[in-house]
Design an enzyme around this catalytic site. Structure first.
Site: not given
Length: 454
Positions: A365, A294, A46, A28, A119, A51, A154
């Protein structure tokens, strides 16, 4: 060798005082940071140093931003560092671009902070806000008067103002809606989708006051070509996001239940859906495994909040239970086909094609392929996992499963198409199958004759 950074001319839409800090540079955060960096100074933060090093070299392992596009906005020095007056300074033509860092001091001169951390839910499907808490603590240490903190993660309705804002207040010592402000603009990233990129998806926005809502909306409107929708308050925006995926989850659960029913009747579910889809208002959902960051997660956030208010959300949780059961269902269907063909189940060898949560994407994920694999192993089946997209180290770390990016040169008792990667559509499947074998198509997309599908 140190590269010279490219310059992107200042946008007249807001002004050179707009300095954005993006907290979290994953699926995201990075696309959003890249987009804002075409018009503003953006500091991407981050905690994962590996990364940061990857991004500084112009590579995005998530494949959400191409190397060419990323390098086009990269800055190799922080233009906000060592400025005498960061509220009024001018950096000449270098008024836009992205600098990536794991150093907290690099974001201390920003005035917009956008939190894009994940989340997830825990093993009991309870919302885990730990990444959000830690990100809020991070922002709190650099928060200044007049700053605006925008959350994209979210959450359930109320989480931003009830959970995150108190942390910001405690760490910073500042007062909410007096010294600093908050906003919410839920992410709508679809990993692996190169058509519906962040700027092409309409953005919902909200602020902690009417004035701040307009400022947040203007900020996003300046880069989102699809437009924005300003919600009346943060709770409305939070609720809108969480029901988007809950609605999709319930619809998929419905067709998954239809697949179970029609399989009992020996009716082709996909043929039924194709026929029903000829009606103008029929919703085109397909059966399958519901994973990812999600759809398989967000309904639990809404469900828990509803239960705190004394309401038990029957439909939402029923849909989740059904979708969570599909991994074991697929495994049981495969085993039934094996038995019908006289294949000895215990000790048999199975090739699983794909382990990512969706096609043409490296994201593993919350992938539900692991549920299928776990159930198959309980039957004594040896499973080989082939996925050219998934990072073997990441899969081993997350699920303790060995995967390969090289197609095994042998034949198997069972081949299961778990993920519809483009590479799999062109595979010579007959060469992977023994003379008496089972081919099961979880996604229902193979044109060759299969023994079973959802």
């Amino acid at each position: 060798m140190k590269k010279e950074h490219k310059t992107v001319l200042q946008s007249p839409i807001l002004n050179s005082l707009t300095k954005i800090g993006i907290i979290g540079l994953g699926y995201v955060g990075l696309p959003l940071a890249r987009l804002f960096a075409t018009k503003y100074i953006v500091i991407g933060f981050d905690i994962n140093q590996k990364r940061i090093e990857e991004l500084r070299s112009g590579i995005d392992s998530t494949l959400e931003v191409s190397d060419e596009v990323l390098k086009d906005v990269l800055l190799y020095e922080n233009p906000l560092k060592n400025q005498a007056d960061c509220e009024t300074f001018s950096v000449g033509q270098d008024t836009a671009g992205l600098f990536c860092s794991s150093d907290l001091t690099d974001i201390e001169n920003c005035n917009y902070y956008i939190v894009t951390v994940p989340t997830p839910v825990d093993k009991n499907n309870k919302p885990d806000l730990t990444p959000l808490y830690k990100a809020s603590e991070t922002v709190g240490t650099v928060l200044k008067k007049e700053d605006i903190v925008i959350y994209e993660s979210t959450v359930y309705p109320g989480a931003t103002e009830e959970e995150c804002v108190p942390i910001l207040e405690k760490v910073s010592g500042l007062k909410f809606n007096m010294d600093f402000f908050a906003g919410y603009s839920p992410e709508r990233i679809n990993p692996g989708d190169k058509e519906h990129t962040v700027e092409k998806i309409l953005k919902v926005t909200a602020g902690s006051t009417t004035q701040i809502g307009k400022k947040v909306n203007d900020l996003y409107k300046s880069v989102i070509t699809a437009g924005t929708h300003l919600a009346p308050c943060i709770k409305v925006a939070e609720a809108a996001k969480v029901i988007e995926n809950s609605q999709r989850d319930i619809n998929i659960a419905f067709v998954n239940e239809l697949a179970k029913i029609f399989n009992c009747m020996d009716i082709d579910t996909h043929a039924v859906l194709e026929a029903a889809g000829t009606k103008w208002n029929f919703l085109p959902f397909k059966p399958g495994l519901v994973g990812g960051h999600c759809i398989g997660v967000d309904p639990y956030y809404l469900a828990q909040k509803a239960q705190e208010f004394g309401y038990h959300p029957e439909i939402i949780l029923a849909g989740r239970r059904l979708n969570d059961s599909m991994g074991e269902y697929v495994a049981s269907q495969v085993v039934k086909l094996m038995i019908k063909k006289g294949i000895t189940v215990n000790g048999s060898e199975l090739l699983m094609l794909g382990i990512t949560f969706k096609e043409n994407c490296p994201d593993v994920r919350n992938t539900k392929i692991v549920d299928v694999i776990a159930a198959l192993k309980e039957y004594g089946i040896t499973v080989t996992i082939f996925d050219p997209w998934a990072n073997p180290k990441e899969v081993m770390y997350e699920y303790n499963l060995k995967t390969t990016r090289t197609l095994p040169l042998k034949q198997f008792d069972v081949v299961v198409l778990g993920v519809a990667h483009q590479e799999f559509l062109n595979l010579e499947l007959d060469g992977l199958r023994s003379s008496n074998s089972v081919l099961y198509d979880v996604k229902g997309i193979l044109e060759v004759m299969v023994d079973g599908k959802l």
